[in-house]
Design an enzyme around this catalytic site. Structure first.
Site, PDB file in Angstrom:
ATOM      1  N   THR A 157      -6.805   3.055  -6.250  1.00 41.24           N
ATOM      2  CA  THR A 157      -7.861   2.803  -5.345  1.00 41.24           C
ATOM      3  C   THR A 157      -8.765   3.938  -5.715  1.00 41.24           C
ATOM      4  O   THR A 157      -8.657   5.133  -5.686  1.00 41.24           O
ATOM      5  CB  THR A 157      -7.425   2.836  -4.154  1.00 41.24           C
ATOM      6  N   TYR A 176      -3.020   5.184  -3.469  1.00 40.28           N
ATOM      7  CA  TYR A 176      -3.897   6.135  -3.187  1.00 40.28           C
ATOM      8  C   TYR A 176      -3.348   7.367  -3.797  1.00 40.28           C
ATOM      9  O   TYR A 176      -2.353   8.059  -3.275  1.00 40.28           O
ATOM     10  CB  TYR A 176      -3.916   6.403  -1.779  1.00 40.28           C
ATOM     11  N   HIS A 197     -13.659  -2.624  -0.563  1.00 40.73           N
ATOM     12  CA  HIS A 197     -12.513  -2.382   0.722  1.00 40.73           C
ATOM     13  C   HIS A 197     -13.108  -3.092   1.903  1.00 40.73           C
ATOM     14  O   HIS A 197     -12.702  -2.362   3.046  1.00 40.73           O
ATOM     15  CB  HIS A 197     -12.736  -0.734   0.821  1.00 40.73           C
ATOM     16  N   LYS A 246      -9.369  -0.147  -8.871  1.00 43.31           N
ATOM     17  CA  LYS A 246      -9.514  -0.944  -7.540  1.00 43.31           C
ATOM     18  C   LYS A 246     -10.738  -0.341  -7.042  1.00 43.31           C
ATOM     19  O   LYS A 246     -10.767   0.794  -6.604  1.00 43.31           O
ATOM     20  CB  LYS A 246      -8.352  -1.176  -6.616  1.00 43.31           C
ATOM     21  N   SER A 272       0.876  -1.216  -0.278  1.00 45.09           N
ATOM     22  CA  SER A 272       0.135   0.047  -0.080  1.00 45.09           C
ATOM     23  C   SER A 272       0.901   1.291   0.109  1.00 45.09           C
ATOM     24  O   SER A 272       2.076   1.363   0.408  1.00 45.09           O
ATOM     25  CB  SER A 272      -0.910  -0.031   1.356  1.00 45.09           C
TER      26      SER A 272
END
Length: 409
Positions: free
Chosen positions: A172, A146, A265, A241, A122
């Site tokens: 994301t 992100y 999520h 995603k 991540s």
């Protein structure tokens, strides 16, 4: 067995785990994780209806066994985006593995590599992508992005992941702001361990931040043009995603996405949306094999992996269970979790006459309607059980940081 970072206890375990099923690990992980850290992983949004439905909804689909198939010794090997893998089970991206184990993402990568599984890290990882790559140089890995409002930050990330051998990006779009996570509010959770990309770019910001504060730094406006820009600037394949319906699947492909990632999520964002497995057939039909389909949320059994593959997924991600495995057994614990899924999946394959993962994708699945519960969250005072107190999961009183939200000895 336990290392303390500014009073925050981190497991240092590295051992093979023995289990009957992965659900057992959720209870055992409480013994080594502080309460706030545990519920950051273990909880969902609002009443947690979607969080629970993600797993229970697998019961809406039934595997039709096949007989007289003259088949034995099924094989789990599969290929994804040119990568040869030993299993279709992959490590789904989750932030801040350091709340489970001092080895953090390095331990998870080692465990995934030992199992021959695809690893995801991540933007909010504790360990650097350089350290993660060094732990398993030849292992396959993807990066969950992100997208930041600051494109200098994004370019720093792109440069780092290209240099360290990441094969693609999960962009994301299902968590542009934080869902209303009651457990985080009740336990006053903040990220207790530094997040590498924020440390190197902002000089330490990330430690001590709430989930909502971290998400506020991300871009809330992401459109089709951003997909192509990310592809151009990163030079990597991009999967979207957070796709849960046909319309968004069409839009993602039209924007140039190399694949779609079906997920809600883990039930941590919109409570009341359908279980991800109920969204999967619609998305898979819309995609029609034009691009690969990745799936996660609620996967707790090898039979769940089987069903997801049969309903249209090419890869099936696991989340919370591998973090519990990391807490209880480090890299070896992560591998133990993947091995358990594989063991159950192989049994289902043999009982249904599926020799290969490609056979599973063509297995017969039935579907029935269902009803749903309306229970409050597990951290609601009417349902919450006393949290265990052990010598491994407590803050050191003389070093405790009140902002961490961890319980004190």
């Amino acid at each position: 067995m336990t290392y303390y970072y500014k009073g925050f206890p981190q497991s240092t375990r590295d051992e093979v785990l023995h289990m009957v099923n992965v659900e057992e690990l959720a209870r055992k992980a409480k013994d080594v994780m502080p309460e706030a850290a545990y519920y950051y992983v273990a909880s969902g949004a609002e009443n947690e209806w979607t969080w629970r439905a993600n797993t229970s909804a697998f019961n809406h689909y039934q595997i039709i066994p096949r007989a007289l198939t003259n088949m034995s010794h099924p094989q789990l090997d599969t290929e994804f985006m040119g990568m040869k893998l030993k299993t279709p089970v992959m490590i789904a991206p989750i932030a801040c593995h350091g709340i489970a184990n001092k080895a953090a993402e390095v331990g998870t990568q080692k465990g995934a590599a030992a199992a021959g599984a695809l690893f995801s890290s991540s933007t909010y990882a504790n360990k650097s992508v350089e350290d993660i790559a060094a732990a398993a140089p030849n292992a396959p890995r993807y990066f969950q992005l992100y997208l930041s409002k600051d494109w200098k930050f994004n370019r720093m990330v792109f440069d780092a992941i290209k240099k360290t051998g990441y094969k693609g990006i999960w962009l994301t779009v299902d968590a542009l702001v934080s869902g209303y996570r009651e457990a985080n509010l009740r336990t006053h959770f903040t990220y207790p361990v530094p997040l590498d990309f924020f440390t190197r770019y902002l000089g330490g910001k990330g430690e001590g931040q709430t989930v909502a504060q971290m998400y506020a730094a991300s871009a809330q406006k992401i459109g089709p043009k951003d997909v192509q820009r990310i592809k151009d600037e990163s030079g990597l394949p991009v999967f979207i995603k957070g796709i849960t319906n046909a319309e968004d699947a069409y839009k993602a492909i039209g924007a140039g996405a190399d694949g779609v990632y079906v997920t809600n999520h883990g039930g941590r964002e919109v409570d009341g949306e359908p279980a991800t497995v109920d969204d999967l057939p619609e998305v898979a039909k819309a995609v029609a094999h034009r691009v690969p389909v990745v799936f996660d949320s609620g996967v707790r059994r090898g039979s769940h992996v089987f069903k997801a593959l049969a309903l249209g997924a090419d890869m099936v991600g696991i989340g919370r269970p591998f973090l519990y495995g990391l807490a209880l057994g480090g890299a070896k614990g992560v591998k133990s979790v993947i091995d358990q899924y594989n063991k159950e999946l192989l049994i289902d394959m043999e009982l249904t006459g599926c020799k290969t993962i490609e056979d599973v994708k063509h297995a017969k699945i039935a579907h029935i309607r269902y009803t749903a519960d309306n229970l409050p969250s597990d951290t609601d005072p009417t349902r919450m059980k006393p949290y265990p107190v052990t010598k491994y999961n407590q803050m050191k009183s003389d070093e405790a940081d009140a902002s961490s939200g961890a319980s004190e000895a």
